[in-house]
Design a protein around this motif. Structure first.
Motif, PDB file in Angstrom:
ATOM      1  N   ASP A 243      62.314 -29.937  69.266  1.00  0.00           N
ATOM      2  CA  ASP A 243      61.499 -28.735  69.822  1.00  0.00           C
ATOM      3  C   ASP A 243      61.790 -28.221  70.997  1.00  0.00           C
ATOM      4  O   ASP A 243      62.184 -28.950  71.847  1.00  0.00           O
ATOM      5  N   GLU A 245      59.907 -25.876  73.846  1.00  0.00           N
ATOM      6  CA  GLU A 245      58.813 -25.157  74.331  1.00  0.00           C
ATOM      7  C   GLU A 245      59.311 -24.080  75.222  1.00  0.00           C
ATOM      8  O   GLU A 245      60.258 -24.441  76.343  1.00  0.00           O
ATOM      9  N   HIS A 247      58.463 -21.886  78.090  1.00  0.00           N
ATOM     10  CA  HIS A 247      56.975 -22.095  79.022  1.00  0.00           C
ATOM     11  C   HIS A 247      56.671 -20.601  79.405  1.00  0.00           C
ATOM     12  O   HIS A 247      55.237 -20.514  79.118  1.00  0.00           O
ATOM     13  N   ARG A 251      55.780 -19.912  73.398  1.00  0.00           N
ATOM     14  CA  ARG A 251      56.463 -20.249  72.172  1.00  0.00           C
ATOM     15  C   ARG A 251      57.052 -21.658  71.780  1.00  0.00           C
ATOM     16  O   ARG A 251      57.477 -22.102  73.199  1.00  0.00           O
ATOM     17  N   THR A 252      57.018 -21.965  70.858  1.00  0.00           N
ATOM     18  CA  THR A 252      57.858 -23.322  70.567  1.00  0.00           C
ATOM     19  C   THR A 252      58.632 -22.920  69.329  1.00  0.00           C
ATOM     20  O   THR A 252      58.344 -22.386  68.491  1.00  0.00           O
ATOM     21  N   THR A 254      61.780 -24.826  66.917  1.00  0.00           N
ATOM     22  CA  THR A 254      62.705 -25.840  66.481  1.00  0.00           C
ATOM     23  C   THR A 254      64.008 -25.589  66.167  1.00  0.00           C
ATOM     24  O   THR A 254      64.262 -24.605  65.632  1.00  0.00           O
ATOM     25  N   ARG A 322      61.442 -33.286  72.459  1.00  0.00           N
ATOM     26  CA  ARG A 322      60.933 -31.965  73.033  1.00  0.00           C
ATOM     27  C   ARG A 322      61.498 -31.608  74.237  1.00  0.00           C
ATOM     28  O   ARG A 322      61.581 -32.583  75.077  1.00  0.00           O
ATOM     29  N   VAL A 324      61.257 -28.534  77.133  1.00  0.00           N
ATOM     30  CA  VAL A 324      60.597 -27.421  78.125  1.00  0.00           C
ATOM     31  C   VAL A 324      61.176 -26.880  78.911  1.00  0.00           C
ATOM     32  O   VAL A 324      61.692 -27.177  79.887  1.00  0.00           O
TER      33      VAL A 324
END
Length: 327
Positions: A243, A245, A247, A251-252, A254, A322, A324
């Motif tokens: 994932d 993100e 910032h 929104r996130t 995949t 994940r 960011v």
């Protein structure tokens, strides 16, 4: 890429571009033209330093990276050199065959992933169109009174741009067309390792591989290169989805194994200016706020990779579940 301590890179964090007008287009060698660019209102353009490039978004929608090779003290124009690539994906062919004075193009940057570090002496090696980022470097070295020499190779003399401009430097510049002299004699030019003397090289992949071999015995971080083609980074760290993100956008997304981070972000409606999509130009550099990137570019050095605070989403992926990003 082998680098010494560098100034901070310019990070995109999204799209940063304006519009400029082509005010001149001039053939400077077989298969090479220069474009002179200016603001439509004649205003001042952003300052730049030797080694910098800009991203041109052409009127056919393609974005391509070109090194600035004009007079950096001219605040109102930029100059770039464009080689007509035999295997052009549409960028260089469009410039050569369609782009004319008066046309408008998008401009991103300037950005500098190939900065000239301060030194009292330099060695420069250029191959073909790789002379473009080197040209303002030798001008800067001359201006500062540094001791420097340039070895410039190409297939034939007629295909080598800017020979007239370089002639003013006399025997500091060695021009060695391959059809006259064979392959560049790098050991003879470089000589014994010289601590405190940076070596700068830009050109095709075989030249850069030969430079790395020739500089293997030099002090660490002596060699600085700019690549046209990405290095082979092997398989990614992870083969599963992760994932990302965004910032600023809240929104996130995949990212599937067969999709780049850049493509996934674009599908989510967030535009990041990109050019090479090979991890060589630096256009899409993006700040990483959290997570561990899997660096797959040909730009960052080991210390920058270890810091993990930026990545090139066109090729780089994630080691962690994940990421960011500051997008």
């Amino acid at each position: 890429m082998l680098t010494a301590t560098q100034p901070s890179r310019t990070r995109s964090g999204g799209v940063d571009r304006t519009t400029v007008r082509v005010v001149d287009k001039t053939p400077v060698a077989d298969g090479v033209v220069t474009l002179t660019l200016a603001a439509p209102d004649g205003g001042r353009l952003p300052d730049w330093s030797p080694g910098a490039h800009v991203d041109l978004t052409l009127d056919n929608g393609l974005t391509r990276q070109y090194s600035l090779c004009g007079d950096r003290w001219d605040a109102h124009t930029y100059r770039v050199g464009v080689l007509l690539e035999p295997t052009s994906r549409g960028g260089s062919r469009h410039v050569h065959e369609q782009l004319e004075p008066g046309h408008l193009v998008g401009l991103g940057g300037p950005r500098n992933n190939f900065p000239l570090v301060p030194a009292e002496s330099y060695l420069f090696v250029a191959g073909g169109i790789g002379i473009t980022p080197i040209l303002p470097m030798v001008e800067q070295a001359e201006l500062l009174g540094a001791d420097w020499r340039l070895l410039y190779g190409g297939r034939q003399r007629g295909s080598m741009a800017f020979l007239t401009e370089l002639s003013r430097y006399g025997d500091r510049v060695l021009v060695r067309p391959q059809d006259e002299h064979g392959l560049l004699d790098l050991p003879a030019f470089l000589g014994e390792p010289r601590p405190g003397t940076p070596v700068y090289s830009c050109g095709p992949a075989p030249l850069l591989a030969a430079m790395e071999a020739a500089c293997a015995g030099w002090p660490a971080r002596s060699l600085h290169v700019e690549r046209f083609v990405a290095e082979d980074r092997g398989a990614p760290v992870r083969t599963t989805s992760f994932d990302v993100e965004l910032h600023r956008s809240g929104r996130t997304v995949t990212v599937a194994p067969d999709v780049s981070v850049l493509e996934a972000v674009a599908a989510a409606g967030v535009e990041v200016l990109s050019s090479c999509r090979q991890g060589t130009c630096g256009t899409c550099e993006t700040t990483v706020l959290a997570g561990v990137p899997d660096h797959r570019d040909s730009l960052l050095d080991d210390a920058e990779r270890a810091a993990g605070d930026c990545m090139y989403p066109c090729v780089s992926r994630s080691c962690s579940d994940r990421l960011v990003l500051d997008l």
